[in-house]
Design an enzyme around this catalytic site. Sequence first.
Site, PDB file in Angstrom:
ATOM      1  CB  SER A 551      -2.350  -1.265   5.499  1.00 14.06           C
ATOM      2  OG  SER A 551      -2.872  -0.525   4.435  1.00 14.06           O
ATOM      3  CG  ASP A 632       3.571  -0.024   0.654  1.00 14.86           C
ATOM      4  OD1 ASP A 632       2.676   0.197  -0.185  1.00 14.86           O
ATOM      5  OD2 ASP A 632       3.363  -0.045   1.875  1.00 14.86           O
ATOM      6  CG  HIS A 664       0.583  -2.474   1.352  1.00 16.23           C
ATOM      7  ND1 HIS A 664       0.999  -1.323   1.981  1.00 16.23           N
ATOM      8  CD2 HIS A 664      -0.671  -2.706   1.824  1.00 16.23           C
ATOM      9  CE1 HIS A 664       0.038  -0.868   2.767  1.00 16.23           C
ATOM     10  NE2 HIS A 664      -0.974  -1.692   2.703  1.00 16.23           N
TER      11      HIS A 664
END
Length: 689
Positions: A551, A632, A664
Amino acid sequence: MQRLAPAVFAALTVSSWAALPAQETHPFSVHDMLAMERLSDPQMAPGGSAVAFVVRTTDLAENRGRTDLWLVPVEGGPPRRLTTHEAADYHPRWSPDGRNLLFLSTRSGSAQVWRLPLAGGEPRQVTDLPLDAGNLVVSPDGRRIALTMDVFAECETLDCTAERLEERASGKTTGVGYDDLFVRHWDVWKDGRRSHVFVLELDDSGAAAGDPVDLMNGLDQDAPPRPFGGAEEIAFAGGGSAVIFASRAGGTPEAWSTNFDLYLAPADGNSEPVNLTASNPAWDGHPVLSPDGDTLAWVAMERPGYESDRFHVRLARLDGARLEDEQALTGDWDRSVSGLAFSADGETLYVTAADLGQRSLFAVDVGGGEVTRLHGEGSIAGLAVSEDRLVTLHNDLAGPSELYVSAPDGGGRKALTAINAEQRAAARVGSYEQFTFAGWNDETVHGYVVRPVDFDPDRRYPVAFLIHGGPQGSFGNSFHYRWNPQAYAGAGYAAVMIDFHGSVGYGQDFTDSIRGDWGGKPLEDLKKGLAAALDRYPFLDGDRVCALGASYGGYMVNWIAGAWPDRFRCLVNHDGVFDLRSMYYTTEELWFVEWDHRGSYFDNPEGFETHNPALLVDRWQTPMLVIHGALDFRVPETQGLAAFTALKRRGVPARLLYFPDENHWVLRPANSIQWHEEVLGWLARWLEP
């Protein structure tokens, strides 16, 4: 054999049922991580004699987790498994008389409410609704339950929603039209349904009586907030005559708004919900009523559009559908509160908060707001309160959560469960310690180092330099099921983690400091933190270091590839941001990127381009493993594909690992094993002598 950490020793010796025979041991791996039973959702019995909780077991053959209900006496003794059905049993809630556990289960083919008599007997189904039920809450008098279901807001009946879903499934057309943003969120495309709160009456036998009442009838909004809000956002008030829930208005502005409010609705649904916190344009949530029902506590932010603003505790007297004498109880405390619960006498609020690399438990005096730390080390992942006991779920870098019991002041803490004792005794883990150094502007920054398993002080070890996401997050003293440093320690690496500027738990100014500076202060902290660790710990081999992140951590890996291109032997980028311009126009939660980069891209392009990894591709030279999931929607898959394209086009050694069925995160057990094998294989390829 490596000496066990104190928490492990306490769990192993708490009582005779946890005694273990001698056995062969091995270094910790992803297989040990998946073998750990995951405890969650502790619920104190009325009177405080026992705690019900959920245990999740990984079923590798079925490639999923299985959940069952357990019970443990608060005074000590072996925990007892209450359900063994192959379906999912979860979300236990006590009846007020303590004779029954109501819970959610999929054993009927859909998620429904069931009731388990504790005196003996089989569970009985309470609801038979045409839609899946979630987020079960029981009223104080036991006469009502609240639950949530996903419905089309314009439908007046549950059958209407069910019929429309059937029509869609059987239809030949697949196109979906949208008029508002949030066309997709987290990992699902929106289909027009909203999560609404319903109330269902129960008869004297505990069976459903009548049809559920939609307290949000016609409202185009979700309660609890998606995607991570749960039953903590719903509470009965007025002894069960009303329900308070957290929600946010729908429509296009929902994509850039963090204005969640608390609403109060009569349990009979005879009037529309009243917004209790309309005066606050920022986030309000997690309503909790005092034992006498007169005082409402909740958490609130102050700055609209900022999802990582400080949550402080607010109190008010609940007078019908109005709040009176509202006050900020922890307005002067520079920590962001997460969980909260009243003591039995209503004079104390127990809260959890990130604090200097831990997630600690605190007691807040309701009368004056004084804050006292009760449990500091490790991470508190759950809390249940009785008149004379506190039960907490506690984990740390050495192992997963187990239940502990203590006095209301935190004293005399002891282990209640040792469910993972055998798994922990079999897998050797690396010891760890926290360190500090002078980071950006010479301000104190914290980090952790985890030593390799079977550590030899005369050896030098390659380093896995882990970079957390968020960016308003932390790689602290907790046991993680996706980014667990023990997986690297077990493979022979030392792990180093830095809580750079922007991390949580070090004061709100520290968290705020990353705004508009994604590639500035954090990168300086990472540079100084790695240098400090190499200087302090001579067993770290500074010539063999790989940086890994997901991320925002993946963004930082991409940024490092151009802004610090000659430091690392290899890089691992999981779901990382590559191009901040395209990220703005394809992500779903616009409030996040607009706050962190000081506006929209079209209003403030410099706020995005100043630290845009895509602009430094001409400097990329470090081998990189790129990982991305198709589901995601926070950091869309094209970000990973773009990074991989840049690497291959420049002739940099690279590999793409793509998961068509992950979001994600990587959640499926088999995929988690593959992920770890790929990542550790990449490290071995580039970090071996």
